[in-house]
Design an enzyme around this catalytic site. Structure first.
Site, PDB file in Angstrom:
ATOM      1  N   SER A 134       0.834  -1.194   0.000  1.00  0.00           N
ATOM      2  CA  SER A 134       0.000   0.000   0.000  1.00  0.00           C
ATOM      3  C   SER A 134       0.868   1.244   0.000  1.00  0.00           C
ATOM      4  O   SER A 134       2.009   1.222   0.494  1.00  0.00           O
ATOM      5  CB  SER A 134      -0.901   0.021   1.243  1.00  0.00           C
ATOM      6  OG  SER A 134      -1.624   1.240   1.333  1.00  0.00           O
ATOM      7  N   TYR A 147      -2.221  -0.739  10.505  1.00  0.00           N
ATOM      8  CA  TYR A 147      -2.313  -1.102   9.093  1.00  0.00           C
ATOM      9  C   TYR A 147      -1.076  -0.656   8.325  1.00  0.00           C
ATOM     10  O   TYR A 147      -0.481  -1.439   7.557  1.00  0.00           O
ATOM     11  CB  TYR A 147      -3.566  -0.480   8.484  1.00  0.00           C
ATOM     12  CG  TYR A 147      -3.736  -0.710   7.007  1.00  0.00           C
ATOM     13  CD1 TYR A 147      -4.305  -1.882   6.527  1.00  0.00           C
ATOM     14  CD2 TYR A 147      -3.347   0.263   6.085  1.00  0.00           C
ATOM     15  CE1 TYR A 147      -4.476  -2.097   5.171  1.00  0.00           C
ATOM     16  CE2 TYR A 147      -3.509   0.059   4.727  1.00  0.00           C
ATOM     17  CZ  TYR A 147      -4.074  -1.118   4.278  1.00  0.00           C
ATOM     18  OH  TYR A 147      -4.232  -1.317   2.920  1.00  0.00           O
TER      19      TYR A 147
END
Length: 244
Positions: A134, A147
């Site tokens: 990501s 995350y």
């Protein structure tokens, strides 16, 4: 690249980018295996994707991936294994829920490590192992933990695998920006350059059809974050503090 006839396993296929990828690949004639925790959603998606095979799978469950890999041995070799599976709960470090944090680490990091360990024998020579990191893993930003930390680890893992598995397998790292999914729906801030899952799937397929290691999109956002990462800490940390 022509995906017609290619055998591709998508892990994390029940929603979001994974589901959009499944529909796009099925539309090009790929032969799909679809995995995710939600068996009901997988069945509905498989009905849209022709003769797709479903293999319900929870990456956070010990031994689950190994059992699934054993069941899929008869279908090998695969042209590609794509892992999009992830959990996301935005929070500041002081507000983390230990159980939810552990679940995120188990799925996002340890689950991806299991994919890296167990799936390469299923992939044909010259095939692709596609891991989803990501843009959140590029640089530490307030409110993104844990995350962001797990995705930074996945980004690093993919870099390692690209060297370890070459030349037999091509490792690809996908780093999306903001995509309209049930995960990003948890965010309580304006998300710049947000795109649809279908747009994200199109960007992934275009990237897989080309050479190179990283597929990142939308570039008007990802290039800006890459630039932020290149700045000296004295400047970049001053900027990220303002975001908090």
């Amino acid at each position: 690249m022509d995906f017609a006839g290619q055998r591709i396993w998508i892990i994390g296929a029940s929603a979001g980018i994974g589901a959009a990828l499944a529909r796009a690949l099925a539309g090009q004639g790929a032969r799909l295996v679809l995995s995710a925790r939600d068996a009901t959603a997988l069945s509905a998606l498989a009905a849209e994707c022709g003769e797709a095979r479903i293999e319900p799978l929870d990456l956070g469950e010990a031994g689950a991936l190994a059992a699934t890999v054993a069941r899929l041995a008869d279908l090998a070799p695969f042209d590609a294994v794509i892992c999009t599976a992830a959990l996301y709960d935005p929070a500041r470090v002081a507000d983390l829920d230990p159980a939810r944090t552990e679940a995120m680490v188990r799925v996002n990091l340890l689950g991806t490590l299991d994919v890296a360990r167990l799936c390469p024998p299923l992939i044909k020579e010259g095939g692709q192992l596609v891991l989803f990191g990501s843009v959140a893993g590029y640089i530490g930003l307030p409110g993104g933990q844990p995350y962001s930390a797990t995705k930074a680890a996945v980004n690093n893992l993919a870099e390692t695998l690209a060297a370890e598995l070459a030349p037999r397998i091509r490792v690809r790292l996908v780093c999306p920006g903001f995509v309209q999914t049930r995960l990003t729906a948890k965010n309580r801030f304006a998300m710049p350059a947000i795109i649809t899952p279908e747009e994200a799937a199109g960007a992934v397929l275009c990237g897989l059809a080309r050479r190179g290691f990283e597929i990142h999109f939308p570039r008007r956002f990802t290039l800006a974050v890459k630039l932020l990462r290149l700045l000296p800490y004295g400047l970049s940390l001053r900027l990220t503090r303002r975001l908090g």
